[in-house]
Design a protein around this motif. Structure first.
Motif, short mmCIF file in Angstrom:
data_model
loop_
_atom_site.label_atom_id
_atom_site.label_comp_id
_atom_site.label_asym_id
_atom_site.label_seq_id
_atom_site.Cartn_x
_atom_site.Cartn_y
_atom_site.Cartn_z
N THR A 35 17.22 3.26 20.68
CA THR A 35 17.54 4.95 20.51
C THR A 35 18.13 5.98 21.46
OG1 THR A 35 15.02 5.23 20.11
CG2 THR A 35 16.02 6.71 20.97
N LYS A 36 19.41 6.20 20.61
CA LYS A 36 20.45 6.44 21.70
C LYS A 36 20.87 7.62 22.16
CE LYS A 36 21.99 2.44 20.91
NZ LYS A 36 21.93 1.33 21.19
N TYR A 37 21.93 8.30 23.56
CA TYR A 37 21.27 9.51 23.95
C TYR A 37 22.99 9.96 23.25
CZ TYR A 37 23.71 13.21 27.23
OH TYR A 37 24.54 14.35 27.05
N GLY A 38 22.64 11.27 22.75
CA GLY A 38 24.58 11.43 22.19
C GLY A 38 24.57 12.97 22.47
N CYS A 39 23.64 13.52 22.77
CA CYS A 39 23.92 15.06 23.71
C CYS A 39 22.79 15.98 23.93
CB CYS A 39 23.88 16.18 21.27
SG CYS A 39 22.47 16.07 20.99
N GLY A 40 21.99 15.58 23.70
CA GLY A 40 20.77 15.93 25.18
C GLY A 40 20.25 17.67 24.23
N VAL A 41 20.68 17.73 23.89
CA VAL A 41 19.88 18.94 23.27
C VAL A 41 19.63 19.02 21.51
CG1 VAL A 41 21.47 20.26 24.83
CG2 VAL A 41 22.02 20.03 22.25
N ALA A 42 19.18 18.09 21.47
CA ALA A 42 18.80 18.34 19.86
C ALA A 42 19.84 18.99 19.07
CB ALA A 42 17.26 19.10 19.45
N GLN A 43 20.72 18.34 19.04
CA GLN A 43 21.63 18.62 17.79
C GLN A 43 22.42 17.48 17.24
OE1 GLN A 43 23.78 21.64 17.36
NE2 GLN A 43 23.11 22.49 17.90
N CYS A 44 22.17 15.73 17.65
CA CYS A 44 22.85 15.03 17.28
C CYS A 44 22.34 13.79 16.40
CB CYS A 44 23.86 13.99 17.86
SG CYS A 44 22.85 12.97 18.83
N GLY A 45 20.94 14.03 16.58
CA GLY A 45 19.92 12.88 15.70
C GLY A 45 19.96 11.83 16.15
N ALA A 46 20.98 10.94 17.37
CA ALA A 46 20.96 9.55 17.82
C ALA A 46 20.04 9.25 18.78
CB ALA A 46 22.37 9.79 18.70
N CYS A 47 18.88 10.52 19.25
CA CYS A 47 18.41 9.46 20.08
C CYS A 47 16.55 9.75 18.97
CB CYS A 47 17.79 10.82 21.04
SG CYS A 47 17.22 12.71 20.63
N THR A 48 16.45 10.35 17.41
CA THR A 48 15.93 10.08 17.07
C THR A 48 14.74 8.78 16.72
OG1 THR A 48 16.69 11.62 15.20
CG2 THR A 48 14.95 10.73 14.21
N MET A 56 11.47 13.23 14.94
CA MET A 56 12.07 14.11 16.34
C MET A 56 12.94 13.77 17.02
SD MET A 56 9.51 15.93 15.68
CE MET A 56 8.25 16.78 17.34
N ARG A 57 13.55 14.69 17.60
CA ARG A 57 14.98 14.43 18.67
C ARG A 57 14.04 13.96 19.95
NH1 ARG A 57 16.48 13.57 13.90
NH2 ARG A 57 16.97 15.78 12.98
N SER A 58 14.40 12.71 20.27
CA SER A 58 13.06 12.08 22.05
C SER A 58 13.95 12.71 22.65
CB SER A 58 13.08 10.92 21.88
OG SER A 58 14.82 10.23 22.09
N CYS A 59 15.42 13.05 22.70
CA CYS A 59 16.04 13.48 23.87
C CYS A 59 15.73 15.46 24.41
CB CYS A 59 17.28 13.87 23.64
SG CYS A 59 17.68 15.23 22.76
N SER A 60 14.53 16.53 23.66
CA SER A 60 14.44 17.27 23.78
C SER A 60 12.78 17.41 23.39
CB SER A 60 14.88 18.53 21.67
OG SER A 60 16.33 18.31 22.64
S1 FES Z 1 20.76 13.03 22.27
FE1 FES Z 1 21.12 14.28 20.39
S2 FES Z 1 19.72 14.90 19.47
FE2 FES Z 1 18.90 14.00 21.05
#
Ligand code: FES
Ligand code: FES
Lengths: 156, 739
Positions: A35-48, A56-60
């Motif tokens: 599960t990746k970090y890509g933006c930290g603000v629920a914008q990119c979906g890398a952390c789904t 769900m976006r696990s960063c948020s």
């Molecule tokens: S890291 Fe981009 S949506 Fe979570």
């Protein structure tokens, strides 16, 4: 604080601040780095990830908000839809850099579980939360259709 | 695993290598590969500049295991561009290996073994075409020699196919595995015979597929962000919010109170927070209080910069230009009042690779270990050595795939890697993973430069450009030299070939906002300028834009452009009317030796361009991997479309305003057009594909909008801040063209 988390079918006890995003608990504490970090603000979906079956976006998601949920990550997602999606991804050489693809696969599996034969509009809605900077979108779309077709014809 | 490398081991390995095949001559492995580059010689002086590769009788790039599996050692970085497949295909073709029993691993940085490592200018396939084929052919010849000896038959009657060596006349055959020990004892030929393109069995077929799709579809691929080592620390750095700002003072007391924060200290680029976990580092950094000294920082806002660029192009500032292209007498003064004038503005662009910038470094005495998605591995190795005050030979750079780069990881200063080494130097030998957040990455600079173009064209009575004046204002990408990147794609354009008078000038301002390579570099704006100008010229003289281009290409002898254009017009059904509200736009541009043409089908919806379909044609020489060429075309179009529609980094009082995907939107699934890619058959040497798909999409859209509305586009992106035609500069447009 101590939390008990259900992740990939196992209970993990973690001692972290309740505000810690689930993403960093997965990656740093539990070493589940698919599960990746890509933006930290629920914008990119890398952390789904799947939380009670929902993408769900696990960063948020704060740790304390998911302590009673069933969480599934790319490392353990399985079943017929997952196999069909991953096979289709490989058959079409979908990934380029690959960094977004854990999130793409998690969103695509959730889509097929909810809508076994998605239309292009369904795909747009389900997948537009997942950015791919390599722009592999067309292959993702085709691979989702492939996977749906294979599941629909019962040959998984 | 990070361990200090033992220099002694290197000597042992070197000796073993010499015994194995006598393949070490003059400091270079020579199975089809000779050290001629001065950098390689320098590398040899530095004892290889990193750990030597595992010894192989078949040279640095090929290992063959007892079970017959072929391992290709990839020296370039896999950034997503599919270089694994391309490098492996070039070797496997000449080796006649079984593609399904070929795997690819990534090399560590090592000059002596591999030469310069670093994809740039889409060079990986082009510059490795000879070395990789030679390596494969030399290894094949060793198997042929071994079989000839074993069977007592002439070499020329021996065939190799899919990893099986055979002598058809006697119906004898043996696999690579069976012949391996004998083959390894053969002397590799210095100049092995290479196949003719017509004899290719693998290159150019759809059998050439990625080798990394499975791990990248299951989350198993490990990137620098994912590295976990015992005792590892995670670092974040508070950087100056303004370019050129310096840390004046900081108060670490609150940061130190955050659970998990281990250390807080100043480094050259700001204040580092070192912690046991990423989130603790983040919280620690949030708790820092830092005062910045902005006395030499950039404090202007984008509209001021745009005005400065416009003034400069009009020769109203004291910035002196240099000529990038000059032809004909009195080029300076030869333009009369009939000249048609064009102006364009382009913003800074961030790269925003999906994986932000990150790196792992461990410094133990003289020895440095790096694990990084290292784009320019050779440069990174030297920069890491400088930062650690050691020599490159003591720096082991382990290259892992990067989650994209688009040029950002390939900068000569190796900014994030050097920062990581500096922090690791103070970590008492513990490995340190540096993580930049998305905000750090987008506001870190090394942007695609802003640019302003002003063009004056006079047409001859036949309707074609006879005089062309072109002024470009753009920061230079390199500290020395003629700022050639800012004008690439202009001087060599076929549109200039027939002009009698050419006055090309480049103004190269210098200020603290750092700029660097961004996928397709100067072509990223010059493709737009040239292709949108030529469309406007065609319309001005009442000619179809494709026919007008065709006539110019014919006059210029641009045969590859012509072939691409003709194929494109056919495949896109150019000129056939679309449904009401839709229009086609065309663009053809050469970038790094590859010619790409695209036709976009576009309409305007609430003032926003919508692109539903792009037909693309490419001439990139021999198509090593057709499916990956298509993939890179799709990728280039998606990337270029993001920039064309939305891409702009702006400054307010020197501070970057777009720091994440909410303010720097990129194309998503619902906006991606359908794409068809057609490849022109060719027997020319291959040229690159990672970048050339990018430049044509913006002008193809602009030209479609021109057809729809009659209005030219004068700045990119088409949309900024979500608003149609807002313009990134807010400085008013330098619109002087009337077409
Ligand atoms: S890291 Fe981009 S949506 Fe979570
Ligand atoms: S494959 Fe690179 S970001 Fe999606």
């Amino acid at each position: 604080m101590r939390f008990s988390l259900s992740i990939n079918g196992r209970i993990h006890h973690v001692d972290e601040d309740g505000q810690t995003p689930l993403l960093w608990v997965l990656r740093d504490t539990l070493k589940l780095t698919g599960t990746k970090y890509g933006c930290g603000v629920a914008q990119c979906g890398a952390c789904t990830v799947h939380v009670d079956g929902q993408p769900m976006r696990s960063c948020s998601l704060a740790l304390e908000a998911v302590s009673s949920a069933q969480i599934v990550t790319i490392e353990a997602v399985d079943g017929a839809e997952t196999k069909a999606i991953q096979d289709a991804w490989v058959a079409r050489d979908v990934p380029q850099c690959g960094f977004c693809q854990s999130g793409q696969v998690m969103s695509a599996v959730a889509l097929l579980r909810a809508i076994p034969a998605p239309t292009d509009d369904d795909i747009d809605i389900a997948m537009s939360g997942n950015i791919c900077r390599c722009a592999t979108y067309n292959r993702i779309r085709a691979a989702i259709h492939d996977a749906a077709g294979r599941l629909g014809s019962g040959q998984s | 695993m990070i361990e200090a490398s033992a220099p002694k081991r290197r000597f042992e390995m070197t000796r073993r290598k010499m015994i194995l095949g006598g393949t070490l001559v003059g400091g270079a492995m020579v199975v089809g590969y000779t050290a001629t580059h001065p950098m390689q010689v320098a590398g040899a002086i530095f004892q290889g500049g990193g750990p030597d590769p595992e010894p192989s009788a078949f040279g640095s790039f090929i290992r063959i295991a007892p079970d017959g599996w072929v391992t290709i050692v990839n020296k370039q970085q896999e950034l997503g561009q599919g270089v694994h497949a391309g490098m492996a295909a070039m070797i496997a073709e000449e080796l006649d290996a079984d593609w399904d029993r070929v795997r690819v691993i990534d090399a560590h940085a090592n000059f002596r073994a591999y030469g310069m490592q670093g994809p740039a200018g889409s060079n990986s396939i082009a510059t490795n075409w000879d070395p990789m084929r030679n390596a494969g052919a030399a290894a094949r010849a060793m198997f042929v020699a071994a079989a000839a000896l074993r069977w007592g038959v002439p070499r020329k009657l021996i065939d190799v196919h899919n990893g099986v060596v055979s002598h058809p006349a006697s119906k004898r055959s043996a696999t690579f595995a069976e012949l391996l020990a004998d083959a390894a004892r053969q002397t590799p030929p210095q100049q092995p015979a290479l196949k003719q393109p017509k004899d290719y069995r693998l290159i150019g077929t759809d059998r050439v597929r990625r080798k990394d799709s499975l791990p990248k579809s299951t989350g198993a691929q490990i990137y620098a962000q994912d590295i976990q080592l015992p005792d590892m620390l995670v670092a974040m750095v508070a950087h100056s919010p303004r370019f050129g700002g310096r840390m004046a003072k900081f108060d670490p007391s609150d940061a130190r109170k955050v659970k998990g924060v281990v250390d807080v200290f100043a480094i050259e680029t700001g204040v580092a927070v070192v912690a046991e976990s990423t989130f603790a580092a983040r919280q620690g950094r949030d708790a820092l209080r830092v005062e910045w000294d902005d006395s030499v920082a950039e404090t202007r806002s984008t509209p001021e910069l745009v005005r400065y660029y416009h003034e400069t192009a009009a020769r109203r500032t004291d910035l002196e230009p240099s000529d990038f292209h000059s032809k004909g007498k009195d080029a300076e003064v030869a333009f009369g009042p009939d000249a048609i004038e064009f102006a364009f503005d382009f913003p800074y662009l961030a790269h925003a690779p999906m994986e932000t910038l990150d790196c792992v470094a461990q410094v133990s005495g003289w020895d440095v270990k790096i694990i990084s998605g290292s784009h320019l591995a050779t440069v990174d190795q030297v920069q890491a050595a400088r930062a650690a005050a050691t020599i490159p030979g003591r720096v082991d750079v382990e290259i892992v795939p990067a989650g994209g780069s688009f040029g950002r990881r390939g900068n000569l200063a190796a900014d994030y890697l050097v920062e990581c080494v500096r922090i690791a130097k103070r970590a008492s030998g513990r490995p340190v993973k540096l993580i930049w957040t998305r905000e750090d990455e987008m506001s870190s600079g090394l942007f695609r430069p802003m640019a302003h173009h002003r063009i004056w064209v006079e047409l001859a009575p036949n309707g074609f450009p006879s005089r062309w004046r072109h002024h470009v204002v753009a920061q230079p990408l390199l500290p020395v030299g003629p700022n050639a990147q800012a004008v690439e794609g202009i001087a060599e354009s076929p549109y200039l070939t027939a002009a009698e008078v050419i006055d090309g000038k480049i103004f190269s301002p210098n200020f603290p906002v750092p700029v660097a390579f961004w996928r397709s570099v100067g072509h990223s704006f010059n493709g737009m300028v040239m292709e949108h100008v030529v469309d406007q010229l065609a319309r001005r003289v009442g000619r179809d834009p494709a026919a007008y281009r065709r006539a110019i290409y014919q006059r210029a002898g641009a045969t590859r452009h012509l072939a691409v254009l003709d194929e494109l017009c056919g495949k896109a059904a150019w000129g056939q009317p679309l449904e009401p509200g839709w229009a086609q736009g065309i663009a053809v541009h050469e970038c790094f030796g590859t010619v790409v043409g695209q036709v976009a089908e576009v309409r305007l919806q609430d003032g926003r361009p919508v692109v539903r379909r792009v037909v693309a044609v490419v001439d990139c020489g021999i198509a090593v991997s057709p499916d990956q060429i298509a993939a890179q075309m799709e990728s280039g179009i998606g990337f270029g479309l993001s920039a064309a529609l939305y891409g702009a980094v702006t400054l307010r009082d020197g501070i970057v305003q777009e720091t994440n995907f909410d303010t720097y939107p990129v194309v998503r699934m619902n906006e991606m057009p359908a794409i068809e890619t057609y490849i022109i058959p060719s027997t020319n040497r291959p040229s690159g594909m990672g970048e050339p798909g990018v430049p044509p999409i913006a002008p193809a859209i602009a030209n479609a909008l021109l057809a729809l509305t009659g209005s030219p586009t004068r700045s990119l992106p088409f949309l900024h801040g979500g608003a149609a035609n807002a313009g990134f500069s807010n400085a008013g447009s330098a619109n002087t063209s009337r077409i």
